[in-house]
Motif scaffolding. Structure first.
Motif, PDB file in Angstrom:
ATOM      1  N   THR A  42      13.919  29.754  47.056  1.00  0.00           N
ATOM      2  CA  THR A  42      13.161  29.121  48.148  1.00  0.00           C
ATOM      3  C   THR A  42      13.112  30.088  49.329  1.00  0.00           C
ATOM      4  OG1 THR A  42      13.955  26.934  47.466  1.00  0.00           O
ATOM      5  CG2 THR A  42      13.015  27.127  49.680  1.00  0.00           C
ATOM      6  N   PRO A  43      11.911  30.413  49.842  1.00  0.00           N
ATOM      7  CA  PRO A  43      11.830  31.346  50.972  1.00  0.00           C
ATOM      8  C   PRO A  43      12.677  30.892  52.156  1.00  0.00           C
ATOM      9  CG  PRO A  43       9.641  30.899  50.077  1.00  0.00           C
ATOM     10  CD  PRO A  43      10.586  29.933  49.403  1.00  0.00           C
ATOM     11  N   ALA A  44      13.485  31.825  52.708  1.00  0.00           N
ATOM     12  CA  ALA A  44      14.339  31.524  53.867  1.00  0.00           C
ATOM     13  C   ALA A  44      14.651  32.838  54.569  1.00  0.00           C
ATOM     14  CB  ALA A  44      15.620  30.827  53.420  1.00  0.00           C
ATOM     15  N   ASP A  45      14.241  32.968  55.828  1.00  0.00           N
ATOM     16  CA  ASP A  45      14.385  34.227  56.556  1.00  0.00           C
ATOM     17  C   ASP A  45      15.834  34.651  56.722  1.00  0.00           C
ATOM     18  OD1 ASP A  45      11.659  34.438  56.779  1.00  0.00           O
ATOM     19  OD2 ASP A  45      11.585  33.495  58.777  1.00  0.00           O
ATOM     20  N   ASP A  46      16.775  33.682  56.779  1.00  0.00           N
ATOM     21  CA  ASP A  46      18.169  34.013  57.029  1.00  0.00           C
ATOM     22  C   ASP A  46      18.990  34.156  55.738  1.00  0.00           C
ATOM     23  OD1 ASP A  46      17.984  31.371  56.335  1.00  0.00           O
ATOM     24  OD2 ASP A  46      19.431  30.653  57.829  1.00  0.00           O
ATOM     25  N   ALA A  47      18.333  34.102  54.584  1.00  0.00           N
ATOM     26  CA  ALA A  47      19.046  34.210  53.312  1.00  0.00           C
ATOM     27  C   ALA A  47      19.392  35.661  52.991  1.00  0.00           C
ATOM     28  CB  ALA A  47      18.194  33.628  52.187  1.00  0.00           C
ATOM     29  N   ARG A  48      20.443  35.878  52.209  1.00  0.00           N
ATOM     30  CA  ARG A  48      20.868  37.228  51.841  1.00  0.00           C
ATOM     31  C   ARG A  48      20.186  37.730  50.570  1.00  0.00           C
ATOM     32  NH1 ARG A  48      26.999  37.023  51.042  1.00  0.00           N
ATOM     33  NH2 ARG A  48      26.607  39.159  50.304  1.00  0.00           N
ATOM     34  N   ALA A  49      19.711  36.828  49.723  1.00  0.00           N
ATOM     35  CA  ALA A  49      19.083  37.234  48.471  1.00  0.00           C
ATOM     36  C   ALA A  49      17.663  37.734  48.729  1.00  0.00           C
ATOM     37  CB  ALA A  49      19.067  36.073  47.485  1.00  0.00           C
ATOM     38  N   THR A  50      17.260  38.782  47.975  1.00  0.00           N
ATOM     39  CA  THR A  50      15.952  39.402  48.169  1.00  0.00           C
ATOM     40  C   THR A  50      15.208  39.508  46.852  1.00  0.00           C
ATOM     41  OG1 THR A  50      16.856  40.737  49.979  1.00  0.00           O
ATOM     42  CG2 THR A  50      14.748  41.437  49.055  1.00  0.00           C
ATOM     43  N   VAL A  51      13.935  39.149  46.862  1.00  0.00           N
ATOM     44  CA  VAL A  51      13.103  39.288  45.660  1.00  0.00           C
ATOM     45  C   VAL A  51      12.787  40.762  45.455  1.00  0.00           C
ATOM     46  CG1 VAL A  51      10.878  38.727  44.602  1.00  0.00           C
ATOM     47  CG2 VAL A  51      12.099  37.007  45.962  1.00  0.00           C
ATOM     48  N   THR A  52      13.095  41.277  44.270  1.00  0.00           N
ATOM     49  CA  THR A  52      12.848  42.694  43.979  1.00  0.00           C
ATOM     50  C   THR A  52      11.678  42.918  43.024  1.00  0.00           C
ATOM     51  OG1 THR A  52      14.469  42.647  42.172  1.00  0.00           O
ATOM     52  CG2 THR A  52      15.258  43.304  44.367  1.00  0.00           C
TER      53      THR A  52
END
Length: 365
Positions: free
Chosen positions: A282-292
């Protein structure tokens, strides 16, 4: 029709064991698929049943007959090969009729039965053609017809669809399943394609190192894999398997991600499994996971995510891809009942699927 039984069957070439203590029953009228990686012993097992390979030890029975030492022609089995093995100088009708002609059935009777089989396989307009004038799918149907006309006790299929393109594979396996259901003949089918195995089989036998790793219905094998080998082999894309420490219903990954799996009896080091279909970004600006990486596949996409140094895979419906693009930050959560726990040392399943799982947004444990 007949029940097939492998009783403690082994096959060795010198000091090399290919099949080890295979103890397996194929119920009468069932469609059983042997699936596994190259070298796991699935084709050798099939060939031993056909009589094309000798048995080092153990016995094989078809119905109430011990066929372990019988020649292939005496076993009442019919085999469809990967390469079709059609006679190029014979027509479709003659290829299908060949087993009856070899058994000294009168020519007119053999050809009449061949025409009936060809009609049931959608080949009635092609009976005068030779194999070179047929498509791959049509050739495979001729090979199946040649097996059907014998009315054997057991059908054997050795990766028969491997040479077909994707569209023909789907069409032909549907036809094959319909034929088996109509005739009710016991089938043993070998493939390395786990999707093909799940689509065709009543019972899946996942082979590893010459013996079954798990036997069950496709749903049983998919929903409750007995170990990490089966978990990673069955399912596409393969299950995410993550090293974790579990305590009080929380799994903590080495990178600090805390994962709530609900009440569990396990404690200490585990391997946590979550299928890509169950992992939701789920898109979230403060999340640590990144779509690669995003791989679009029409109605869905395969999304690869870097979760603090740990790579995970998610399958996302196209309608839910808004905001999910390469470089986007995402929170990760998984559907209820999605967690699978395995022993970190042995890889064996610890318990059934859990009640809940939530990958928190990079919260340090």
């Amino acid at each position: 029709m007949a029940t097939v039984r492998f009783a403690h069957v082994t096959k060795s070439y010198g000091a090399t064991s290919v099949v080890s203590d295979l103890d397996l029953e194929l119920p009468d009228g069932s469609f059983t698929v042997l699936v596994g990686p190259s070298g796991c012993g699935k084709s050798t097992s099939l060939r031993m049943l056909a009589g094309l390979e000798s048995v080092t030890s153990g016995t094989i029975t078809i119905g109430d007959r011990d066929v372990t030492a019988l020649q292939p022609r005496d076993r009442d089995v019919a085999m469809v090969f990967q390469n079709y093995a059609l006679y190029p100088h014979l027509t479709v009708r003659e290829n299908i009729a060949f087993p009856l002609r070899a058994a000294k059935v009168p020519r007119h009777e053999a050809l009449s039965r061949a025409d009936a089989i060809a009609d049931s396989l959608g080949l009635s307009t092609l009976v005068a053609r030779k194999p070179k004038d047929l498509s791959g799918g049509q050739q495979q149907r001729v090979a199946i017809g040649r097996a059907i006309i014998r009315e054997p006790s057991v059908f054997l299929f050795d990766e028969p669809l491997s040479n077909l393109d994707a569209k023909l594979r789907v069409e032909t396996r549907t036809e094959l399943l319909q034929i088996q259901r109509r005739l009710g003949i016991t089938c043993l089918y070998v493939t390395h394609d786990q999707e093909e195995a799940m689509t065709l089989s009543d019972r899946m036998v996942v082979m590893r190192d010459g013996r079954p790793a798990q036997v069950g219905t496709p749903v049983e094998v998919y929903d409750a894999p007995v170990d990490t080998f089966v978990a990673s082999f069955v399912g596409s894309p393969k299950m995410n398997l993550l090293d974790a420490e579990v305590q009080g219903g929380t799994c903590t990954l080495p990178n600090g991600f805390a994962i709530d799996v609900g009440p569990v009896a396990a404690r200490g080091s585990v391997t946590l499994g979550v299928r890509p279909d169950d992992l939701v970004p789920t898109p979230a600006d403060d999340a640590r996971a990144t779509v690669t990486l995003v791989e679009l596949l029409g109605p869905r996409a395969i999304v690869t995510v870097d979760a603090g140094g740990t790579e995970v895979t998610s399958v996302v419906e196209a309608s839910r891809m808004s905001g999910i693009a390469e470089g986007a930050r995402v929170a990760l959560s998984a559907r209820p009942g999605a967690a699978h726990l395995f022993d970190a040392r042995t890889g064996l399943r610890l318990d059934g699927p859990q009640q809940s799982i939530d990958v928190q947004n990079g919260v340090q444990a």
